[in-house]
Design an enzyme around this catalytic site. Structure first.
Site, short mmCIF file in Angstrom:
data_model
loop_
_atom_site.label_atom_id
_atom_site.label_comp_id
_atom_site.label_asym_id
_atom_site.label_seq_id
_atom_site.Cartn_x
_atom_site.Cartn_y
_atom_site.Cartn_z
CB THR A 1 9.21 -39.03 50.10
OG1 THR A 1 9.99 -39.63 49.08
CG2 THR A 1 9.77 -37.65 50.41
CB THR B 1 13.17 -39.60 50.49
OG1 THR B 1 12.57 -40.63 49.69
CG2 THR B 1 14.54 -39.26 49.93
CB SER C 1 16.07 -34.92 45.30
OG SER C 1 14.93 -34.95 46.13
CB SER C 2 10.99 -34.44 43.07
OG SER C 2 11.25 -34.86 41.76
#
Length: 600
Positions: A398, A416, A469-470
């Protein structure tokens, strides 16, 4: 194209560089500087310079962001690129003619192919099919998202904006310590999965030098230069319908993968309003689901707003500080596991999770004297008996960057391909890796993903769905003026790393360089371990936290953060020494000084 107004004079004061050189090893000093009018902060100096080149040609923050991203596809090919996807938050300030500010969240996250349903991975008799190889690939979104951003909000043409990336691919760039480290990890991954060598031969030979790459070695990628040239000439059609798309479909058919020509041709980005909140009197613009970062960070900010500390009496990274923030993190990550997914497919209760009464309740549940039983955090139900929660790996897949231009337009962007070199499936003839983003779905209910994250059945794969997603691109404003731009790479540590660096600036008055240099900690609820970076030297604090009930552990890094702060002292930008970026921008001249070349 609409243009924002100039920043107030107090916001464009510059100074001199704070640190020289490019830090590029874990634990190395952060590269930081102060600039006049504008700045770009990416995790590779060549990418920051690509953004600056656009600003110097009269482009705006979006032009600079798109150039930076395409360049990162070349110089950080294991982190992001045209085979992946991302999130971009844009703030364009109000203009002199009275037009309202433009604030958008661009979602060009990868999508599940039409052939992939909830049971797809359960029915595959393979080892880690959602993580390694051809079945792990989601339909890429980066090219569509970047070119849409350029067309709608930029001012320069494709050829100009892609020129720095094409140049970097053709002429090459020196491998830095982070590049070497990721190549070594890739060598280990290929050793464990020898079947992946067949789908990654160009990556291994050309980009990894067969595992023998050393710092300073020149890395060239003529195949990706050709892909970027086609995109510059033909636009997104080159990727989704033309020669590049045909090559993607061909490699899928050759190895039995799920992506078809219809999946590529049907890909669409999503444009929404940013998720908005408040903290410390500032307006927050962050990414809504399927990003979990916006909700999680705003939950933590909301809890901390209700449990404020006095920096004068609670030292930075003291046991009291770490305990409070970690307990707030646990609430946010517990809710992430239970509730968050793609809102186009399931109802995601964002308003409820950020409701004042709910945050009041979660804040009141934190005891300063001990931790709580694990299933009392957030509003979760226990997982199935026997669920395994392994430790999360380090993440190379990422990249985040920040941009602000002289008119106050700002971009926070995180992109990412998931793990390093994604699926380790390359597109023959075009020199880039396809993502392994399908592992961010709940592909095996009750089991964690590669980062040890438990996720609910709301996040199972479905055709066209985007995985949770983070990624946490964040912009903060004071009275409509941008004051902070931040984000990170690092799997779930994106959330906790970005959060801590923002708190370092706002609560403890640190400069961006100081904020990024400080050691960090991480808690993601499950596994129930409070992790500290190896650079954390205060063992006394760790012992105090164990007495409060925390199980502690170590890891190399907690995110790789890029951050820009704009205040009355000027524009200050910093790139995390944990990866080796360096910011770029026009330097402020002292009275009587002679102009010097920009950063390079």
């Amino acid at each position: 194209m609409r243009m924002g107004r100039l920043l107030p004079t107090a916001f464009v004061l510059g100074a001199v560089m704070l640190t020289a050189g490019c830090a590029s090893v874990p634990g190395a000093a952060t590269a930081a500087g102060e600039y006049e009018h504008a700045a770009v902060a990416a995790d590779h100096p060549v990418a920051s310079q690509a953004g600056l080149e656009m600003l110097q040609q009269g482009g705006n923050a979006v032009d600079a962001a798109v150039a930076t991203s395409f360049c990162l596809s070349v110089v950080r090919p294991y982190s992001c690129g045209i085979g992946g996807g991302g999130f971009m938050v844009i703030h364009q300030p109000s203009q002199d003619d009275g037009e309202a500010p433009v604030q958008v969240a661009l979602n060009y996250r990868e999508t599940a192919p039409a052939a992939v349903g909830p049971d797809y991975y359960i029915n595959l008799d393979m080892n880690r099919p959602s993580r390694d190889g051809i079945h792990a690939v989601g339909t890429p979104g980066s090219v569509a998202g970047l070119l849409d951003a350029l067309e709608e909000y930029g001012t320069l043409d494709r050829a100009t904006v892609l020129a720095p990336a094409i140049r970097a691919a053709e002429e090459g760039f020196p491998a830095d310590a982070h590049y070497v480290r990721e190549v070594r990890k890739t060598a280990d991954r290929l050793k464990e999965n020898p079947d992946l060598r067949e789908t990654s031969s160009y990556i291994w030979e050309q980009l990894c030098h067969r595992g023998r790459v050393r710092e300073g070695d020149l890395i060239t990628n003529p195949q990706q230069a050709e892909a970027l040239r086609l995109i510059a000439e033909q636009g997104a059609a080159a990727f989704y319908e033309g020669e590049i798309g045909e090559a993607i479909v061909e490699v899928m058919q050759q190895h039995g993968g799920p992506i078809t020509a219809a999946d590529l041709a049907g890909y669409e980005i999503s444009i929404t309003e940013p998720l908005k909140g408040r903290f410390q009197g500032l307006d927050i613009l962050s990414m809504p689901p399927p990003s979990s970062g916006g909700v999680a960070m705003q939950q933590v900010f909301g809890i901390l707003q209700r449990r404020p500390i006095d920096p004068a009496t609670t030292p930075h990274n003291s046991a009291d500080y770490v305990h409070l923030v970690a307990e707030a993190m646990k609430h946010a990550f517990a809710d992430r596991a239970e509730w968050l997914a793609d809102p186009a497919f399931v109802r995601v209760p964002v308003k409820e999770l950020l409701h004042e009464m709910y945050l009041d309740n979660r804040a009141a549940a934190i005891s300063p004297y001990h931790t709580q039983e694990i299933y009392t955090y957030g509003s979760v139900t226990p997982p199935a008996p026997g669920s395994q929660l392994p430790g999360a790996p380090e993440d190379g897949g990422t990249s985040h960057f920040c941009v602000v231009d002289e008119r106050g337009m700002a971009v926070a962007c995180t992109e990412t391909i998931n793990l390093a070199f994604g699926s380790l499936v390359e597109v023959p003839g075009f020199g880039f890796a396809l993502n392994n983003e399908m592992d961010d779905f709940t592909t095996d209910p009750g089991a964690p993903n590669a980062f040890g994250l438990r996720q609910s059945d709301r996040n199972v794969p479905e055709p066209g769905k985007r995985p949770l997603s983070s990624m946490s691109p964040t912009i903060m404003l004071a009275d409509g003026e941008v004051v902070l731009i931040a984000g990170a790479s690092g799997g779930p540590r994106i959330i906790t790393g970005t959060l801590q660096c923002i708190l370092n600036c706002l609560w403890y008055g640190m400069t961006p360089g100081e904020a990024l240099d400080a050691p960090r900690f991480h808690h993601q609820w499950m596994p129930n371990v409070l992790q500290f970076e190896r650079r954390w030297e205060d063992r006394k604090t760790m012992r105090a936290l164990r007495k409060l009930g925390h199980e502690t552990g170590r890891r190399d890094e907690v995110g790789v953060v890029q951050l820009i702060r704009i205040d009355r002292e000027g524009i200050r930008a910093a790139c995390d020494g944990r990866k080796g970026g360096r910011p770029a921008g026009p330097r402020k001249l002292e009275p009587g000084a002679t102009p010097s070349p920009p950063d390079s």
